[in-house]
Scaffold this active site. Structure first.
Site, PDB file in Angstrom:
ATOM      1  N   ASP A 182      26.171 -27.069  26.363  1.00 55.34           N
ATOM      2  CA  ASP A 182      25.632 -28.310  26.914  1.00 55.34           C
ATOM      3  C   ASP A 182      26.577 -28.808  28.005  1.00 55.34           C
ATOM      4  O   ASP A 182      27.800 -28.782  27.859  1.00 55.34           O
ATOM      5  CB  ASP A 182      25.482 -29.367  25.804  1.00 55.34           C
ATOM      6  CG  ASP A 182      24.620 -30.543  26.250  1.00 55.34           C
ATOM      7  OD1 ASP A 182      23.515 -30.691  25.711  1.00 55.34           O
ATOM      8  OD2 ASP A 182      25.055 -31.293  27.153  1.00 55.34           O
TER       9      ASP A 182
ATOM     10  N   ASN B 224      15.830 -33.415  19.585  1.00 59.50           N
ATOM     11  CA  ASN B 224      15.325 -34.684  20.079  1.00 59.50           C
ATOM     12  C   ASN B 224      13.878 -34.446  20.495  1.00 59.50           C
ATOM     13  O   ASN B 224      13.623 -33.780  21.505  1.00 59.50           O
ATOM     14  CB  ASN B 224      16.166 -35.178  21.259  1.00 59.50           C
ATOM     15  CG  ASN B 224      17.583 -35.525  20.845  1.00 59.50           C
ATOM     16  OD1 ASN B 224      17.797 -36.078  19.761  1.00 59.50           O
ATOM     17  ND2 ASN B 224      18.557 -35.197  21.662  1.00 59.50           N
TER      18      ASN B 224
ATOM     19  N   HIS C 211      14.314 -27.397  22.586  1.00 59.94           N
ATOM     20  CA  HIS C 211      15.675 -26.873  22.435  1.00 59.94           C
ATOM     21  C   HIS C 211      16.326 -27.468  21.210  1.00 59.94           C
ATOM     22  O   HIS C 211      16.013 -28.594  20.803  1.00 59.94           O
ATOM     23  CB  HIS C 211      16.521 -27.154  23.684  1.00 59.94           C
ATOM     24  CG  HIS C 211      16.577 -28.592  24.074  1.00 59.94           C
ATOM     25  ND1 HIS C 211      15.553 -29.218  24.766  1.00 59.94           N
ATOM     26  CD2 HIS C 211      17.506 -29.546  23.856  1.00 59.94           C
ATOM     27  CE1 HIS C 211      15.873 -30.480  24.972  1.00 59.94           C
ATOM     28  NE2 HIS C 211      17.047 -30.711  24.418  1.00 59.94           N
TER      29      HIS C 211
HETATM   30  P1  AMP Z   1      17.647 -33.822  25.083  1.00 60.40           P
HETATM   31  O1  AMP Z   1      17.954 -35.298  25.015  1.00 60.40           O
HETATM   32  O2  AMP Z   1      17.581 -33.221  23.719  1.00 60.40           O
HETATM   33  O3  AMP Z   1      16.459 -33.506  25.948  1.00 60.40           O
HETATM   34  O4  AMP Z   1      18.961 -33.196  25.697  1.00 60.40           O
HETATM   35  C1  AMP Z   1      19.048 -32.510  26.888  1.00 60.40           C
HETATM   36  C2  AMP Z   1      20.442 -31.974  26.932  1.00 60.40           C
HETATM   37  O5  AMP Z   1      20.530 -31.073  28.023  1.00 60.40           O
HETATM   38  C3  AMP Z   1      21.535 -33.028  27.137  1.00 60.40           C
HETATM   39  O6  AMP Z   1      22.458 -32.961  26.049  1.00 60.40           O
HETATM   40  C4  AMP Z   1      22.173 -32.632  28.465  1.00 60.40           C
HETATM   41  O7  AMP Z   1      23.562 -32.850  28.494  1.00 60.40           O
HETATM   42  C5  AMP Z   1      21.816 -31.166  28.561  1.00 60.40           C
HETATM   43  N1  AMP Z   1      21.765 -30.632  29.909  1.00 60.40           N
HETATM   44  C6  AMP Z   1      21.158 -31.186  30.996  1.00 60.40           C
HETATM   45  N2  AMP Z   1      21.279 -30.389  32.061  1.00 60.40           N
HETATM   46  C7  AMP Z   1      21.992 -29.299  31.659  1.00 60.40           C
HETATM   47  C8  AMP Z   1      22.464 -28.120  32.302  1.00 60.40           C
HETATM   48  N3  AMP Z   1      22.218 -27.883  33.602  1.00 60.40           N
HETATM   49  N4  AMP Z   1      23.185 -27.235  31.580  1.00 60.40           N
HETATM   50  C9  AMP Z   1      23.444 -27.475  30.277  1.00 60.40           C
HETATM   51  N5  AMP Z   1      23.014 -28.558  29.607  1.00 60.40           N
HETATM   52  C10 AMP Z   1      22.303 -29.463  30.289  1.00 60.40           C
END
Ligand code: AMP
Ligand code: ZN
Length: 118
Positions: free
Chosen positions: A29, A86, A99
Protein backbone atom coordinates in the site's frame (compact mmCIF):
# COMPACT_ATOMS: atom_id res chain seq x y z
CA UNK A 1 -13.00 5.44 -16.81
CA UNK A 2 -9.64 3.92 -15.90
CA UNK A 3 -9.11 1.73 -12.87
CA UNK A 4 -5.90 2.34 -10.91
CA UNK A 5 -5.56 -1.27 -9.80
CA UNK A 6 -6.15 -2.55 -13.36
CA UNK A 7 -3.35 -0.18 -14.39
CA UNK A 8 -1.14 -1.68 -11.67
CA UNK A 9 -2.05 -5.17 -12.92
CA UNK A 10 -1.09 -4.23 -16.48
CA UNK A 11 2.14 -2.59 -15.32
CA UNK A 12 1.08 0.83 -16.65
CA UNK A 13 1.22 2.13 -13.07
CA UNK A 14 4.24 1.05 -11.02
CA UNK A 15 3.85 -0.80 -7.72
CA UNK A 16 5.99 -2.66 -5.21
CA UNK A 17 5.10 -6.28 -5.87
CA UNK A 18 5.01 -8.65 -2.91
CA UNK A 19 3.47 -11.71 -4.57
CA UNK A 20 1.72 -12.81 -7.74
CA UNK A 21 0.25 -15.91 -9.27
CA UNK A 22 -1.98 -16.52 -12.26
CA UNK A 23 -5.07 -15.34 -10.34
CA UNK A 24 -3.99 -12.53 -8.01
CA UNK A 25 -1.41 -9.78 -7.53
CA UNK A 26 -0.22 -8.32 -4.21
CA UNK A 27 1.63 -5.05 -3.70
CA UNK A 28 2.57 -2.64 -0.92
CA UNK A 29 0.00 0.00 0.00
CA UNK A 30 1.35 3.42 -0.98
CA UNK A 31 0.17 4.91 2.35
CA UNK A 32 0.89 2.17 4.90
CA UNK A 33 -1.20 2.08 8.10
CA UNK A 34 1.03 -0.55 9.73
CA UNK A 35 4.65 -1.76 9.30
CA UNK A 36 3.30 -4.35 6.88
CA UNK A 37 0.41 -3.16 4.70
CA UNK A 38 -0.17 -5.10 1.52
CA UNK A 39 -3.11 -5.12 -0.90
CA UNK A 40 -4.25 -8.25 -2.72
CA UNK A 41 -6.29 -7.86 -5.90
CA UNK A 42 -7.74 -10.38 -8.31
CA UNK A 43 -6.70 -10.07 -11.94
CA UNK A 44 -10.37 -9.92 -12.94
CA UNK A 45 -11.84 -6.47 -12.30
CA UNK A 46 -14.74 -6.59 -9.85
CA UNK A 47 -16.02 -3.42 -8.18
CA UNK A 48 -16.54 -4.90 -4.72
CA UNK A 49 -18.44 -7.61 -2.85
CA UNK A 50 -21.71 -6.26 -4.27
CA UNK A 51 -20.73 -7.81 -7.62
CA UNK A 52 -20.09 -11.30 -6.26
CA UNK A 53 -22.31 -14.04 -7.63
CA UNK A 54 -22.35 -17.83 -7.59
CA UNK A 55 -20.50 -17.66 -10.91
CA UNK A 56 -17.54 -15.52 -9.78
CA UNK A 57 -17.36 -16.26 -6.05
CA UNK A 58 -14.36 -18.60 -6.52
CA UNK A 59 -12.30 -15.43 -6.83
CA UNK A 60 -12.60 -14.89 -3.08
CA UNK A 61 -10.90 -18.20 -2.40
CA UNK A 62 -8.17 -17.28 -4.86
CA UNK A 63 -7.72 -13.88 -3.21
CA UNK A 64 -7.54 -15.41 0.27
CA UNK A 65 -5.02 -18.04 -0.80
CA UNK A 66 -2.97 -15.04 -1.96
CA UNK A 67 -3.52 -13.41 1.44
CA UNK A 68 -2.14 -16.52 3.14
CA UNK A 69 0.92 -16.52 0.90
CA UNK A 70 1.53 -12.80 1.49
CA UNK A 71 1.26 -13.36 5.26
CA UNK A 72 3.90 -16.06 5.06
CA UNK A 73 6.19 -14.07 2.72
CA UNK A 74 6.07 -10.95 4.91
CA UNK A 75 6.27 -12.95 8.16
CA UNK A 76 3.11 -11.52 9.70
CA UNK A 77 1.66 -15.02 9.94
CA UNK A 78 3.88 -15.63 12.97
CA UNK A 79 2.20 -13.14 15.33
CA UNK A 80 -1.05 -12.48 13.52
CA UNK A 81 -2.42 -9.92 11.16
CA UNK A 82 -5.63 -8.13 10.26
CA UNK A 83 -7.52 -8.49 6.98
CA UNK A 84 -9.81 -5.66 5.91
CA UNK A 85 -12.15 -5.08 2.97
CA UNK A 86 -13.55 -1.57 2.73
CA UNK A 87 -16.79 -2.27 0.90
CA UNK A 88 -18.58 0.82 -0.36
CA UNK A 89 -18.45 4.51 0.44
CA UNK A 90 -19.40 4.29 4.13
CA UNK A 91 -16.50 1.90 4.68
CA UNK A 92 -14.11 4.31 2.98
CA UNK A 93 -13.67 2.41 -0.28
CA UNK A 94 -11.91 4.76 -2.69
CA UNK A 95 -10.53 2.32 -5.26
CA UNK A 96 -13.40 0.53 -6.94
CA UNK A 97 -11.54 -2.69 -7.70
CA UNK A 98 -12.13 -5.31 -5.01
CA UNK A 99 -9.07 -5.59 -2.79
CA UNK A 100 -8.07 -7.03 0.55
CA UNK A 101 -5.83 -5.12 2.96
CA UNK A 102 -3.33 -7.16 5.00
CA UNK A 103 -2.04 -5.29 8.05
CA UNK A 104 0.55 -6.54 10.48
CA UNK A 105 4.03 -6.21 11.88
CA UNK A 106 2.91 -4.81 15.25
CA UNK A 107 2.63 -6.56 18.61
CA UNK A 108 -0.91 -5.22 18.90
CA UNK A 109 -2.84 -3.82 15.97
CA UNK A 110 -5.25 -2.01 18.27
CA UNK A 111 -9.05 -1.89 18.28
CA UNK A 112 -10.86 -3.23 15.26
CA UNK A 113 -12.59 0.10 14.58
CA UNK A 114 -11.15 3.44 15.68
CA UNK A 115 -14.66 4.89 16.01
CA UNK A 116 -15.56 2.10 18.43
CA UNK A 117 -12.50 1.46 20.60
CA UNK A 118 -12.62 -1.55 22.92
P1 AMP B 1 -9.75 1.53 0.06
O1 AMP B 1 -10.18 2.60 1.03
O2 AMP B 1 -9.94 0.17 0.64
O3 AMP B 1 -10.37 1.70 -1.30
O4 AMP B 1 -8.18 1.69 -0.02
C1 AMP B 1 -7.46 2.01 -1.14
C2 AMP B 1 -6.03 1.87 -0.74
O5 AMP B 1 -5.23 1.96 -1.91
C3 AMP B 1 -5.52 2.93 0.23
O6 AMP B 1 -5.02 2.30 1.41
C4 AMP B 1 -4.42 3.64 -0.56
O7 AMP B 1 -3.33 4.03 0.25
C5 AMP B 1 -4.03 2.59 -1.57
N1 AMP B 1 -3.45 3.10 -2.80
C6 AMP B 1 -3.89 4.14 -3.56
N2 AMP B 1 -3.13 4.30 -4.64
C7 AMP B 1 -2.15 3.35 -4.57
C8 AMP B 1 -1.04 3.00 -5.39
N3 AMP B 1 -0.76 3.66 -6.53
N4 AMP B 1 -0.24 1.98 -4.99
C9 AMP B 1 -0.50 1.32 -3.85
N5 AMP B 1 -1.55 1.59 -3.04
C10 AMP B 1 -2.36 2.59 -3.40
ZN1 ZN C 1 -9.81 -2.66 -11.95
Amino acid sequence: MGCLFCNILSGATPSEKVYEDDKVFAFKDINPQAPVHVLVVHRVHTKNLDELTADNSAMMGEIFLGVKDVARITGVDKKGYRVIINNGAAAGQVIWHLHVHILGGEEDLGPMLSIRPN
